[in-house]
Write a protein that holds these residues in place. Structure first.
Motif, PDB file in Angstrom:
ATOM      1  N   ARG A  85       0.837  -1.194   0.000  1.00  0.00           N
ATOM      2  CA  ARG A  85       0.000   0.000   0.000  1.00  0.00           C
ATOM      3  C   ARG A  85       0.872   1.244   0.000  1.00  0.00           C
ATOM      4  N   LEU A  86       0.364   2.283  -0.626  1.00  0.00           N
ATOM      5  CA  LEU A  86       1.062   3.558  -0.586  1.00  0.00           C
ATOM      6  C   LEU A  86       0.883   4.192   0.773  1.00  0.00           C
ATOM      7  N   SER A  87       1.913   4.869   1.215  1.00  0.00           N
ATOM      8  CA  SER A  87       1.813   5.629   2.453  1.00  0.00           C
ATOM      9  C   SER A  87       0.959   6.874   2.166  1.00  0.00           C
ATOM     10  N   PRO A  88       0.448   7.505   3.204  1.00  0.00           N
ATOM     11  CA  PRO A  88      -0.322   8.751   2.963  1.00  0.00           C
ATOM     12  C   PRO A  88       0.495   9.775   2.180  1.00  0.00           C
ATOM     13  N   MET A  89       1.785   9.857   2.457  1.00  0.00           N
ATOM     14  CA  MET A  89       2.643  10.811   1.749  1.00  0.00           C
ATOM     15  C   MET A  89       2.755  10.440   0.260  1.00  0.00           C
ATOM     16  N   GLU A  90       2.911   9.127  -0.026  1.00  0.00           N
ATOM     17  CA  GLU A  90       3.036   8.680  -1.409  1.00  0.00           C
ATOM     18  C   GLU A  90       1.738   8.862  -2.191  1.00  0.00           C
ATOM     19  N   SER A  91       0.625   8.668  -1.507  1.00  0.00           N
ATOM     20  CA  SER A  91      -0.647   8.775  -2.231  1.00  0.00           C
ATOM     21  C   SER A  91      -1.047  10.231  -2.393  1.00  0.00           C
TER      22      SER A  91
END
Length: 118
Positions: free
Chosen positions: A112-118
């Motif tokens: 899953r993408l981290s909040p920062m990545e998404s």
């Protein structure tokens, strides 16, 4: 060629659906001969939704795998890349359809993408 032309070729080709699909794919590749094309990428997203149904005599996943395995085995001059993406249930479904499918693919798991990545 457009879809109707390819469908007509599919319909005219004798044999099983796998033979018909293979004929269409090889015809498309022949049309690209002499172009700058290095090959064709077939990408299918949400492929975990593909499944065979023996009760309805429908085998779309097996036909897909058989067709590409046949082309890979028989025609080394043709560069086709089959890319399937889907949920973690995809790989077991592939193995259920055809046991050799594990050798056809390089499996990559994405987290899953981290909040920062998404």
């Amino acid at each position: 060629m457009d879809f109707d032309d390819l469908w007509e070729l599919f319909e005219r080709t004798p044999g099983l659906n796998e033979d018909k699909i293979k004929s269409v794919l090889l015809s498309v590749r022949n049309m690209l001969t002499g172009s700058n094309s290095k090959g064709i990428v077939f990408a299918y997203d949400e492929a975990q939704n593909l499944s065979d149904n023996s009760q309805r005599d429908q085998y779309p996943l097996s036909i897909l795998l058989d067709t590409f395995a046949s082309i890979q085995r028989d025609r080394h001059d043709i560069q086709f890349l089959l890319v399937l993406t889907g949920l973690p249930t995809l790989f077991p479904r592939l193995n259920e359809a055809r046991t050799y499918s594990e050798r056809m693919f390089d499996v990559m798991h994405l987290d899953r993408l981290s909040p920062m990545e998404s």
